[in-house]
Each structure stands twice: as C-alpha cells, then as structure tokens.
Design a protein around this motif. Structure first.
Motif, PDB file in Angstrom:
ATOM      1  N   GLY A 348      44.085  34.541  12.982  1.00  0.00           N
ATOM      2  CA  GLY A 348      44.325  33.424  13.883  1.00  0.00           C
ATOM      3  C   GLY A 348      43.311  33.367  15.009  1.00  0.00           C
ATOM      4  N   ASP A 349      43.583  32.495  15.978  1.00  0.00           N
ATOM      5  CA  ASP A 349      42.686  32.292  17.109  1.00  0.00           C
ATOM      6  C   ASP A 349      43.344  32.776  18.399  1.00  0.00           C
ATOM      7  OD1 ASP A 349      40.995  31.013  15.286  1.00  0.00           O
ATOM      8  OD2 ASP A 349      41.889  29.043  15.704  1.00  0.00           O
ATOM      9  N   LEU A 350      42.526  32.894  19.450  1.00  0.00           N
ATOM     10  CA  LEU A 350      43.033  33.182  20.787  1.00  0.00           C
ATOM     11  C   LEU A 350      43.179  31.862  21.522  1.00  0.00           C
ATOM     12  CD1 LEU A 350      43.693  35.153  23.152  1.00  0.00           C
ATOM     13  CD2 LEU A 350      41.254  35.076  23.726  1.00  0.00           C
ATOM     14  N   LEU A 351      44.378  31.580  22.011  1.00  0.00           N
ATOM     15  CA  LEU A 351      44.653  30.345  22.741  1.00  0.00           C
ATOM     16  C   LEU A 351      44.886  30.698  24.208  1.00  0.00           C
ATOM     17  CD1 LEU A 351      47.115  28.620  20.233  1.00  0.00           C
ATOM     18  CD2 LEU A 351      44.609  28.495  20.305  1.00  0.00           C
ATOM     19  N   ALA A 352      43.930  30.302  25.067  1.00  0.00           N
ATOM     20  CA  ALA A 352      44.009  30.616  26.500  1.00  0.00           C
ATOM     21  C   ALA A 352      44.428  29.355  27.258  1.00  0.00           C
ATOM     22  CB  ALA A 352      42.676  31.135  27.010  1.00  0.00           C
ATOM     23  N   THR A 353      45.578  29.413  27.915  1.00  0.00           N
ATOM     24  CA  THR A 353      46.089  28.289  28.692  1.00  0.00           C
ATOM     25  C   THR A 353      45.751  28.489  30.168  1.00  0.00           C
ATOM     26  OG1 THR A 353      47.935  28.002  27.145  1.00  0.00           O
ATOM     27  CG2 THR A 353      48.143  26.955  29.305  1.00  0.00           C
ATOM     28  N   LEU A 354      45.020  27.526  30.749  1.00  0.00           N
ATOM     29  CA  LEU A 354      44.614  27.616  32.146  1.00  0.00           C
ATOM     30  C   LEU A 354      45.741  27.112  33.044  1.00  0.00           C
ATOM     31  CD1 LEU A 354      40.968  26.234  31.807  1.00  0.00           C
ATOM     32  CD2 LEU A 354      41.749  28.602  31.660  1.00  0.00           C
ATOM     33  N   GLN A 355      46.139  27.936  33.998  1.00  0.00           N
ATOM     34  CA  GLN A 355      47.218  27.565  34.907  1.00  0.00           C
ATOM     35  C   GLN A 355      46.743  27.729  36.348  1.00  0.00           C
ATOM     36  OE1 GLN A 355      50.600  30.011  33.826  1.00  0.00           O
ATOM     37  NE2 GLN A 355      51.452  28.359  32.569  1.00  0.00           N
ATOM     38  N   VAL A 356      46.716  26.605  37.092  1.00  0.00           N
ATOM     39  CA  VAL A 356      46.257  26.657  38.467  1.00  0.00           C
ATOM     40  C   VAL A 356      47.270  27.394  39.329  1.00  0.00           C
ATOM     41  CG1 VAL A 356      47.294  24.466  39.176  1.00  0.00           C
ATOM     42  CG2 VAL A 356      45.246  25.300  40.344  1.00  0.00           C
ATOM     43  N   THR A 357      46.783  28.220  40.244  1.00  0.00           N
ATOM     44  CA  THR A 357      47.643  28.957  41.163  1.00  0.00           C
ATOM     45  C   THR A 357      47.508  28.365  42.569  1.00  0.00           C
ATOM     46  OG1 THR A 357      45.924  30.602  41.639  1.00  0.00           O
ATOM     47  CG2 THR A 357      47.448  31.070  39.819  1.00  0.00           C
ATOM     48  N   VAL A 358      48.610  28.329  43.287  1.00  0.00           N
ATOM     49  CA  VAL A 358      48.624  27.791  44.649  1.00  0.00           C
ATOM     50  C   VAL A 358      49.002  28.914  45.597  1.00  0.00           C
ATOM     51  CG1 VAL A 358      49.660  26.103  46.209  1.00  0.00           C
ATOM     52  CG2 VAL A 358      49.280  25.518  43.788  1.00  0.00           C
ATOM     53  N   PRO A 359      48.146  29.220  46.603  1.00  0.00           N
ATOM     54  CA  PRO A 359      48.476  30.294  47.542  1.00  0.00           C
ATOM     55  C   PRO A 359      49.705  29.936  48.363  1.00  0.00           C
ATOM     56  CG  PRO A 359      46.549  29.066  48.292  1.00  0.00           C
ATOM     57  CD  PRO A 359      46.842  28.594  46.898  1.00  0.00           C
ATOM     58  N   SER A 360      50.512  30.942  48.670  1.00  0.00           N
ATOM     59  CA  SER A 360      51.740  30.692  49.435  1.00  0.00           C
ATOM     60  C   SER A 360      51.440  30.374  50.893  1.00  0.00           C
ATOM     61  CB  SER A 360      52.668  31.918  49.351  1.00  0.00           C
ATOM     62  OG  SER A 360      51.990  33.081  49.826  1.00  0.00           O
ATOM     63  N   THR A 361      50.341  30.908  51.441  1.00  0.00           N
ATOM     64  CA  THR A 361      49.927  30.615  52.813  1.00  0.00           C
ATOM     65  C   THR A 361      48.418  30.375  52.850  1.00  0.00           C
ATOM     66  OG1 THR A 361      49.634  32.976  53.315  1.00  0.00           O
ATOM     67  CG2 THR A 361      51.792  32.001  53.813  1.00  0.00           C
ATOM     68  N   VAL A 362      47.998  29.455  53.710  1.00  0.00           N
ATOM     69  CA  VAL A 362      46.573  29.151  53.890  1.00  0.00           C
ATOM     70  C   VAL A 362      46.284  29.120  55.385  1.00  0.00           C
ATOM     71  CG1 VAL A 362      44.722  27.515  53.464  1.00  0.00           C
ATOM     72  CG2 VAL A 362      46.561  27.778  51.780  1.00  0.00           C
ATOM     73  N   ASP A 363      45.304  29.879  55.857  1.00  0.00           N
ATOM     74  CA  ASP A 363      44.962  29.886  57.277  1.00  0.00           C
ATOM     75  C   ASP A 363      43.464  30.150  57.451  1.00  0.00           C
ATOM     76  OD1 ASP A 363      44.739  32.573  56.635  1.00  0.00           O
ATOM     77  OD2 ASP A 363      46.631  33.142  57.591  1.00  0.00           O
ATOM     78  N   GLY A 364      43.024  30.097  58.670  1.00  0.00           N
ATOM     79  CA  GLY A 364      41.630  30.379  58.973  1.00  0.00           C
ATOM     80  C   GLY A 364      40.676  29.375  58.369  1.00  0.00           C
ATOM     81  N   LYS A 365      39.514  29.868  57.904  1.00  0.00           N
ATOM     82  CA  LYS A 365      38.481  29.015  57.341  1.00  0.00           C
ATOM     83  C   LYS A 365      38.966  28.283  56.090  1.00  0.00           C
ATOM     84  CE  LYS A 365      34.517  31.668  59.048  1.00  0.00           C
ATOM     85  NZ  LYS A 365      33.276  32.393  58.674  1.00  0.00           N
ATOM     86  N   ALA A 366      39.829  28.921  55.313  1.00  0.00           N
ATOM     87  CA  ALA A 366      40.335  28.269  54.104  1.00  0.00           C
ATOM     88  C   ALA A 366      41.133  27.025  54.468  1.00  0.00           C
ATOM     89  CB  ALA A 366      41.201  29.244  53.307  1.00  0.00           C
ATOM     90  N   ARG A 367      41.930  27.095  55.521  1.00  0.00           N
ATOM     91  CA  ARG A 367      42.721  25.934  55.936  1.00  0.00           C
ATOM     92  C   ARG A 367      41.802  24.820  56.467  1.00  0.00           C
ATOM     93  NH1 ARG A 367      47.987  25.100  56.763  1.00  0.00           N
ATOM     94  NH2 ARG A 367      48.568  23.354  58.136  1.00  0.00           N
ATOM     95  N   GLU A 368      40.807  25.211  57.252  1.00  0.00           N
ATOM     96  CA  GLU A 368      39.878  24.222  57.777  1.00  0.00           C
ATOM     97  C   GLU A 368      39.135  23.517  56.635  1.00  0.00           C
ATOM     98  OE1 GLU A 368      37.283  26.193  60.466  1.00  0.00           O
ATOM     99  OE2 GLU A 368      38.857  26.716  61.905  1.00  0.00           O
ATOM    100  N   ALA A 369      38.728  24.291  55.634  1.00  0.00           N
ATOM    101  CA  ALA A 369      38.014  23.695  54.500  1.00  0.00           C
ATOM    102  C   ALA A 369      38.903  22.732  53.730  1.00  0.00           C
ATOM    103  CB  ALA A 369      37.494  24.803  53.592  1.00  0.00           C
ATOM    104  N   LEU A 370      40.160  23.084  53.541  1.00  0.00           N
ATOM    105  CA  LEU A 370      41.076  22.215  52.815  1.00  0.00           C
ATOM    106  C   LEU A 370      41.371  20.945  53.601  1.00  0.00           C
ATOM    107  CD1 LEU A 370      43.650  24.723  51.233  1.00  0.00           C
ATOM    108  CD2 LEU A 370      41.940  23.342  50.054  1.00  0.00           C
ATOM    109  N   GLU A 371      41.503  21.073  54.925  1.00  0.00           N
ATOM    110  CA  GLU A 371      41.749  19.887  55.741  1.00  0.00           C
ATOM    111  C   GLU A 371      40.538  18.945  55.703  1.00  0.00           C
ATOM    112  OE1 GLU A 371      42.660  21.591  59.492  1.00  0.00           O
ATOM    113  OE2 GLU A 371      44.812  21.851  59.049  1.00  0.00           O
ATOM    114  N   SER A 372      39.344  19.534  55.708  1.00  0.00           N
ATOM    115  CA  SER A 372      38.126  18.710  55.593  1.00  0.00           C
ATOM    116  C   SER A 372      38.071  18.022  54.240  1.00  0.00           C
ATOM    117  CB  SER A 372      36.880  19.585  55.793  1.00  0.00           C
ATOM    118  OG  SER A 372      36.860  20.167  57.082  1.00  0.00           O
ATOM    119  N   TYR A 373      38.460  18.736  53.203  1.00  0.00           N
ATOM    120  CA  TYR A 373      38.473  18.155  51.858  1.00  0.00           C
ATOM    121  C   TYR A 373      39.475  17.009  51.785  1.00  0.00           C
ATOM    122  CZ  TYR A 373      39.431  17.674  46.871  1.00  0.00           C
ATOM    123  OH  TYR A 373      39.629  17.159  45.618  1.00  0.00           O
ATOM    124  N   ALA A 374      40.664  17.208  52.402  1.00  0.00           N
ATOM    125  CA  ALA A 374      41.686  16.155  52.379  1.00  0.00           C
ATOM    126  C   ALA A 374      41.181  14.900  53.080  1.00  0.00           C
ATOM    127  CB  ALA A 374      42.963  16.668  53.037  1.00  0.00           C
TER     128      ALA A 374
END
Length: 394
Positions: A348-374
């Motif tokens: 058979g074959d290998l079937l890899a399912t991609l599942q996006v993960t969402v961090p439970s908390t976002v702060d610092g530069k990561a939060r600023e980057a996401l707010e800029s993206y929004a």
C-alpha cells in the motif's frame, strides 16, 4: 456419558443465551465466558476449570450448525418427560408417553447388536458424532473438533509479521497411553455387547431404535485397566506451548488456522484445527486503511500558506513531503509504496493528512505579526458562501 445425560444438559443455559440466540450471540457469549474461566486466568480454581469444560462442551454443540439443529430436535421430541409423538400424545398404548428411561436406560425391552435401524436412533447417533448410515459406521475414524483461542499483538508486529509463542490449555491426546485409554502394557478389548460398533438396537413393541451402547460408552471398546493419566478417555487437558507465525499485514480480528492443532480425533481420526483470532493494539502515531499506512502530520498556518518541506516517519525510515504554497488543512499527501506489504506481494501507500495547529496563547512579536497580518487582509472575506446565505436571510 449416556445419551440421556447428554440430551438432559441445557447447553443454552451453560452459555447464558436464549434458545433462539443467533450464531453471533452464541459465539460472543462463549468467547466472553472462555476468557473469564480459562485455566490460565484462574490457576488452581477447580470450579472455574469445570465451568470452562462445560462451556466448551456447550459451544462444541451450539457452535456447530448441524449439531445444534439435531440437539434442538432431540430436545423437542423428548421434552422433560418422555419421547413424544409428532402427532400429539406419546408412543405406546392409550397415548401415554414412551418412557425416556426405557429408551436410553437399562429397563425393559430386548437389546441386540445394532444392525442398521434408522430414524430417531440415527439422529441421536449423529449427536454423538455418527454421520448417518448404519450403526456399524460408528467405529470408523472421526475427526477431532476445532479449537479457537485469542492473542494480542502490537501494531508493528501485525504490519511486519512476527513469530509469537502461544500457551494453550486444551484437550490433547494422552501422552501416557497415546490415546488408547488403557494403562501402558495393556490394550482395550472389543465390547461384547455391541461387537465393537458402539451401538445396540432396542425393540419396544412395534418400534426398534438404535442407541449408543452404555457398556462401552459408544466407543466399541472396553478398557479393563484404565490409564492413570486420562482415566481411560485417551484424552487429557494439558498446557502446551505452540509457535504461531503471524503473516505480514494481518488484520485486526483475523483468524489464523493451525492445521491439526485442535482436539485429537477418535478411532484414529485426524485432529481438528486450531484457529487463532488476532487482536491488534493500535499504534500511537500510525493508523491503517486496508494496505495503506496513515499518519496525521501537524503543521502551522505559515507552512500551509507559504509552502514547506516536511520530514515524515515511515515503517522503515523517513520520507520528505513537499507542501505547496496555499495548501488547505486536511489535504492528504500520498507517498507510493510506503504502506503495508502483504504476503501476496501487494504494497500500500503512505497517506499523510495535514492538520493545522492553533497555539493556545499568542503574545509578543508573534501577536504583533498576526495583528499586522489581520490588518493587511482586512476586507477579504474567508467565508463568502456563508456571508451570501446570511444576506439572503436578513
């Protein structure tokens, strides 16, 4: 055991099922009781061992479609009193019941060697292992019953194959007398009552029935000096260790057949087979869909949006997966030939399912980057179909 003793047993009650239980219900009840009462699970418990034997005997009849049909018919005819006529009332004068004890006991009537009487006697002969024809056929070799047991293996053993030791407590040919039932140095003799056929015929008025010979217990032989190990049965319950070869790619709940490893045959007949039901413990990372190996691969949003290359484990190493930019969460990436290989050569074959993960908390530069993206994507509607439907209903 006499025919009366055999038929008087309530095998349905032994298994705890109703008389109209399906084959699946009977098998399920037997497997549950067998696990609870198995000698390995109750060492030194004689009551559990006796119940285990009784449950196994009950399943040996009710688990066989033909034997169950004959058993049910015999109990319908005999009821709890005597042999009943299919036309109402009983056999004999005045419509009284023909006494069950007269048919199978030692009182009344004339006893002679069986000579081909059919009908009800032949049906009862089938219940004791005789397969139709004349009573003289009883002495022919009879195949032993099949035995079923269960084992549990881990996921990788099921996929790659393994050799597993199996400890089994089951009836087996007695090692002391080699199945003859007689003390070593002695031999059984031919039963003088039935002349070795195992059956005699009994005349009662206008009726004649063939029935199992009670002097030799339907074996056609008399053991004057029984074997001390098996008490003359030729069969003893013992624990043995077998080696079971698990083929690559075996499925959960699949049966593996070991020919000749079941209960020993009678009168020189072949032994039955042993069926090993395999239960597979799930893997914490890999799953399975037929011959395909499945895996869930956590990714973050940026990897899906911008694209990336991921290393993913396989059964024998790892592979690199290219994730194109703009890939949606839940997409399945297929790697040919990295699945489960079976004995027939299919892989058979290998079937890899991609599942996006969402961090439970976002702060610092990561939060600023996401707010800029929004702010950058403000005005872009990620749910156009839902928005259109809401507008229609407002």
């Amino acid at each position: 055991m006499s025919a009366r003793d055999w038929i008087d047993k309530d095998f349905y009650r032994e298994l705890g099922v109703s008389t109209d239980a399906s084959d699946a219900e009977i098998k399920k009840a037997y497997r549950k009781l067998a696990r609870e009462l198995h000698p390995d699970a109750n060492p030194g418990n004689s009551q559990a061992e006796a119940r285990f034997k009784a449950v196994s005997e009950a399943y040996g009849v009710l688990g066989d479609e033909e034997k169950r049909k004959q058993y049910d018919e015999a109990r319908r005819l005999f009821g709890t009193g005597g042999l009943r006529s299919p036309f109402g009332g009983g056999f004999g004068s005045g419509g009284t019941n023909f006494d069950f004890g007269d048919l199978f006991g030692g009182s009344g009537g004339q006893t002679t060697t069986a000579g081909g009487f059919g009908g009800l006697g032949d049906m009862l002969g089938n219940l004791f292992g005789r397969r139709g024809g004349s009573a003289a056929a009883t002495g022919r070799p009879r195949r032993g019953s099949d035995v079923e047991t269960e084992i549990r293996i881990d996921f990788l053993e099921a996929v790659q194959g393994a050799t597993v030791p199996l400890r089994l407590s089951s009836p087996s040919t007695c090692d002391t007398c080699h199945g003859s039932g007689a003390r070593p140095g002695t031999s059984p003799r031919v039963c003088p009552t039935c002349s070795g056929t195992g059956f005699v015929s009994r005349s009662q008025g206008a009726f004649a029935f063939s029935e199992p010979c009670q002097d030799c217990r339907n074996t056609g032989r008399i053991v004057d000096d029984p074997c001390p190990e098996c008490s003359g049965d030729g069969v003893s319950t013992k624990t043995r260790t077998l080696t079971v070869r698990i083929p690559p790619g075996v499925d959960d709940d699949q049966k593996i057949r070991l020919a000749g490893q079941g209960e020993p045959g009678q009168s020189g007949g072949h032994a039955g087979d042993l069926y090993v039901r395999v239960h597979v413990t799930p893997h914490r990372v890999f799953g399975r869909s037929g011959n395909d190996l499945t895996i869930k691969v956590p990714v973050d949003f940026t990897e899906l949006a911008l694209g990336t290359t991921l290393d993913v484990p396989t059964l024998d190493g790892k592979v690199s997966l290219r994730v194109p930019p703009g890939t949606a969460s839940g997409r399945v990436l297929r790697v040919r030939g990295k699945g489960i290989a079976r004995r027939d050569g299919q892989t058979g074959d290998l079937l890899a399912t991609l599942q996006v993960t969402v961090p439970s908390t976002v702060d610092g530069k990561a939060r600023e980057a996401l707010e800029s993206y929004a702010e950058a994507i403000a005005g872009q509607d990620p749910r156009p179909e839902l928005t259109r439907l809401l507008q229609q209903r407002s």
